[in-house]
Design a protein around this motif. Sequence first.
Motif, mmCIF file in Angstrom:
data_model
loop_
_atom_site.group_PDB
_atom_site.id
_atom_site.type_symbol
_atom_site.label_atom_id
_atom_site.label_comp_id
_atom_site.label_asym_id
_atom_site.label_seq_id
_atom_site.Cartn_x
_atom_site.Cartn_y
_atom_site.Cartn_z
ATOM 1 N N SER A 19 29.254 50.861 -37.358
ATOM 2 C CA SER A 19 27.798 50.828 -37.457
ATOM 3 C C SER A 19 27.306 50.331 -38.816
ATOM 4 O O SER A 19 26.107 50.211 -39.020
ATOM 5 C CB SER A 19 27.218 52.217 -37.178
ATOM 6 O OG SER A 19 27.670 53.153 -38.136
ATOM 7 N N HIS A 20 28.223 50.061 -39.744
ATOM 8 C CA HIS A 20 27.814 49.507 -41.033
ATOM 9 C C HIS A 20 27.324 48.065 -40.851
ATOM 10 O O HIS A 20 27.868 47.313 -40.043
ATOM 11 C CB HIS A 20 28.987 49.504 -42.011
ATOM 12 C CG HIS A 20 29.217 50.834 -42.659
ATOM 13 N ND1 HIS A 20 30.244 51.045 -43.547
ATOM 14 C CD2 HIS A 20 28.563 52.007 -42.573
ATOM 15 C CE1 HIS A 20 30.211 52.295 -43.971
ATOM 16 N NE2 HIS A 20 29.203 52.897 -43.391
ATOM 17 N N PRO A 21 26.308 47.660 -41.592
ATOM 18 C CA PRO A 21 25.879 46.245 -41.520
ATOM 19 C C PRO A 21 26.969 45.317 -42.041
ATOM 20 O O PRO A 21 27.770 45.699 -42.896
ATOM 21 C CB PRO A 21 24.639 46.221 -42.417
ATOM 22 C CG PRO A 21 24.816 47.366 -43.360
ATOM 23 C CD PRO A 21 25.525 48.431 -42.573
ATOM 24 N N LYS A 22 26.989 44.126 -41.537
ATOM 25 C CA LYS A 22 27.975 43.159 -41.989
ATOM 26 C C LYS A 22 27.717 42.796 -43.448
ATOM 27 O O LYS A 22 26.567 42.610 -43.861
ATOM 28 C CB LYS A 22 27.927 41.909 -41.112
ATOM 29 C CG LYS A 22 28.412 42.159 -39.688
ATOM 30 C CD LYS A 22 28.412 40.871 -38.875
ATOM 31 C CE LYS A 22 28.922 41.134 -37.464
ATOM 32 N NZ LYS A 22 28.937 39.881 -36.642
ATOM 33 N N ASP B 84 19.292 54.795 -36.806
ATOM 34 C CA ASP B 84 19.790 53.681 -37.606
ATOM 35 C C ASP B 84 19.787 54.053 -39.086
ATOM 36 O O ASP B 84 19.010 53.528 -39.897
ATOM 37 C CB ASP B 84 18.940 52.437 -37.346
ATOM 38 C CG ASP B 84 19.611 51.162 -37.848
ATOM 39 O OD1 ASP B 84 20.702 51.263 -38.453
ATOM 40 O OD2 ASP B 84 19.044 50.077 -37.638
ATOM 41 N N TRP C 141 21.892 53.538 -41.576
ATOM 42 C CA TRP C 141 22.246 52.572 -42.620
ATOM 43 C C TRP C 141 21.093 51.623 -42.904
ATOM 44 O O TRP C 141 20.858 51.254 -44.064
ATOM 45 C CB TRP C 141 23.510 51.825 -42.234
ATOM 46 C CG TRP C 141 24.632 52.778 -41.969
ATOM 47 C CD1 TRP C 141 25.281 52.990 -40.775
ATOM 48 C CD2 TRP C 141 25.208 53.717 -42.891
ATOM 49 N NE1 TRP C 141 26.215 53.986 -40.907
ATOM 50 C CE2 TRP C 141 26.203 54.453 -42.199
ATOM 51 C CE3 TRP C 141 24.991 54.001 -44.238
ATOM 52 C CZ2 TRP C 141 26.963 55.436 -42.810
ATOM 53 C CZ3 TRP C 141 25.747 54.999 -44.841
ATOM 54 C CH2 TRP C 141 26.709 55.694 -44.132
ATOM 55 N N SER C 142 20.326 51.253 -41.882
ATOM 56 C CA SER C 142 19.137 50.436 -42.135
ATOM 57 C C SER C 142 18.102 51.220 -42.925
ATOM 58 O O SER C 142 17.446 50.687 -43.825
ATOM 59 C CB SER C 142 18.530 49.949 -40.813
ATOM 60 O OG SER C 142 19.373 49.025 -40.177
ATOM 61 N N LEU D 39 19.406 51.468 -46.565
ATOM 62 C CA LEU D 39 19.281 50.192 -47.287
ATOM 63 C C LEU D 39 17.821 49.874 -47.589
ATOM 64 O O LEU D 39 17.489 49.389 -48.682
ATOM 65 C CB LEU D 39 19.924 49.079 -46.469
ATOM 66 C CG LEU D 39 21.457 49.088 -46.452
ATOM 67 C CD1 LEU D 39 21.990 48.115 -45.413
ATOM 68 C CD2 LEU D 39 22.021 48.760 -47.835
ATOM 69 N N ARG D 40 16.950 50.160 -46.631
ATOM 70 C CA ARG D 40 15.529 49.910 -46.876
ATOM 71 C C ARG D 40 15.017 50.820 -47.992
ATOM 72 O O ARG D 40 14.189 50.418 -48.820
ATOM 73 C CB ARG D 40 14.727 50.134 -45.587
ATOM 74 C CG ARG D 40 13.253 49.762 -45.712
ATOM 75 C CD ARG D 40 12.640 49.556 -44.333
ATOM 76 N NE ARG D 40 12.638 50.775 -43.555
ATOM 77 C CZ ARG D 40 11.638 51.655 -43.542
ATOM 78 N NH1 ARG D 40 10.559 51.442 -44.289
ATOM 79 N NH2 ARG D 40 11.694 52.727 -42.788
ATOM 80 N N MET E 148 30.151 49.071 -48.469
ATOM 81 C CA MET E 148 28.976 48.732 -47.672
ATOM 82 C C MET E 148 27.789 48.387 -48.564
ATOM 83 O O MET E 148 27.154 47.344 -48.399
ATOM 84 C CB MET E 148 28.620 49.899 -46.739
ATOM 85 C CG MET E 148 27.510 49.572 -45.741
ATOM 86 S SD MET E 148 25.822 49.791 -46.382
ATOM 87 C CE MET E 148 25.741 51.573 -46.490
ATOM 88 N N THR F 171 33.663 52.485 -39.166
ATOM 89 C CA THR F 171 32.583 51.815 -39.890
ATOM 90 C C THR F 171 31.875 50.771 -39.039
ATOM 91 O O THR F 171 31.212 49.883 -39.573
ATOM 92 C CB THR F 171 33.138 51.148 -41.157
ATOM 93 O OG1 THR F 171 34.145 50.201 -40.766
ATOM 94 C CG2 THR F 171 33.760 52.169 -42.086
ATOM 95 N N GLN G 212 25.955 44.553 -49.606
ATOM 96 C CA GLN G 212 24.531 44.269 -49.396
ATOM 97 C C GLN G 212 23.822 43.909 -50.702
ATOM 98 O O GLN G 212 22.590 43.840 -50.754
ATOM 99 C CB GLN G 212 23.848 45.469 -48.745
ATOM 100 C CG GLN G 212 24.423 45.845 -47.385
ATOM 101 C CD GLN G 212 24.363 44.711 -46.391
ATOM 102 O OE1 GLN G 212 23.313 44.081 -46.216
ATOM 103 N NE2 GLN G 212 25.491 44.407 -45.752
#
Length: 586
Positions: free
Chosen positions: A10-13, A318, A320-321, A324-325, A77, A8, A81
């Motif tokens: 590459s998952h955002p914090k 990217d 996950w970005s 999320l977007r 994840m 994981t 967020q």
Amino acid sequence: MTPSSLDTASHPKPLFEVHIEQDVRIEMTDGVGLYADLYRPRGAGERLPTILIRTPYSKAPYRSVNNAEMKRAVAHMFGGQGFNVVVQDVRGLFRSEGTFHVAADEAKDGYDTVDWIASQPWSNGKVGGYGCSALGISQVVMATRQPPALKAILPQAAGGAMRNRPGDILVSGVPEIGWALEWFRNYGNRRSQVPEKINYHEFLQSLPLSDMNERSGGSPNDWPDWVTREPDDQWWHQINCFDESSRPNVPALFVDSWYNVSVNETLDLFNAFEKQSTTEQARRNQYVIISPTGHCQSELTETPFIVGERDVGDIRLDYWSIYLRWFDHWLRDGDGDIEMPRIQYYLMGANCWKSADSWPLPETRFVPYYLSSGGNANTSNGDGTLSTAMASGPADRYHYDPTDPTPSAESIRGRGDGSAADQRDVDLRPDRLVYTTEPLRSGVEVTGPLRAVLYVSSSARDTDFIVMLSDVYPDGRVFNLQKGVARARYREAYIAKARHLEDYRDPSLLTPGKIYRIEVNMEATGNWFGPGHRIRVQVASSCFPHYARNLNTGGNNATETATAVAENTLYHDYHYPSHIILPIVP
């Protein structure tokens, strides 16, 4: 895959700590209770958007934030967020009540679950769908019911939602058994139990097909129905699918991969949602991303990435970005269109990401490449050629014996059918015809849907024809790109471009020795054949165990054990110009 490739990192914090409320009962309109885990971020607000994940694979593994598989860590994840996340066991599996039947209750149960979420005090009234394969199919068919609170979906590898390919299990009326038996035994059984392990490659060689699950000690499941019923059987009407009568009304971001078995159907879904959605906003906001990986592996980050045995370079995106977007826009803001390329696809061979606005790609030329030989195209040592110039030559013949079927190189090399494997060993079998271009002087991009037209005859009353497209490297390696199957008894349905299983009505057996036109849907690919590479087409009558064998008797291939050897003939002259149609992108 090794655990490191699925971590994981590459998952955002996370921005918030996530609290899990386990085993929440959600009652469906028929009184059946489906159980879900609720992930809620602490300190993110009182009324938040929700991401729904409906799974037949158990909600329990999602609970561990240290789960090695990113597809199971996504609940934490998304929760971290600032989204509520609902992970639900589908009807009849694990904690959920009712009886499980593959793809039979997804639409209504999905609708009821979205409606329940929207009514909760912690919901802002906006729900998004997420998940891959069966989880993606669930989103697509749920969208056909138009739940008012469903504002966006992100279905991955969901081509099995299409009416002409239900559950990814039937392709052109032929069962894909290489993975399906294992799936029914391990995941599709009504006891939610993993049965005793067997050697699937060996077991699939036994007959009959119909009782394989029972003979292998599997728990009760839908396997007998899915492999024995004819495509035009009314039984299929209970399966939730998407077709031209479906009317979604939701922005969708489809994600799939060139080595997934139903990538062409995913691209068909992209076009269908754009055409059939009931609002202009939904029609304008359909998107697709196609990676070069296998099934449900798009987000992997190994560099260079090896799909099976083929190095396809740095495939990172990217994701996950992007995801999320996507959900931020539709579930929080929701005003106006989202700005991103309509189509993003990875061009294998050139090993780069490209984008476009429509599918097939603008300016695509569909170019016929003609098969030819001096009558000896058997094996890669034969004289089979492939060219844009039509040529006339004697027919090619080969014997197809169902007791010694042409194997799937991917399976025998332990790579699985959703990956690339060097085809050189299989190309040496005399029951495989091989047609190859001269080395290319300049590169050629082949991106789009693939189709082959064959003129054939057989000594049997029924038989199959499998066509494969491959990339021959200058060093001699031969990597499969795509393949398709046609069962001769359904030839009229293929020519009519059947869009439903019921279109396969009135199958017609062959008259031995008579020449017939057979069309083969070969899915889709995106590949750059570089200078010095060669384009290859292989023709056989099995690809075992990926496709169930045709026993050549003209009878029921699922219930019979008797077989017949077929002498199959492929014609390629001016009267019968067998060819493959390649989508050439200038």
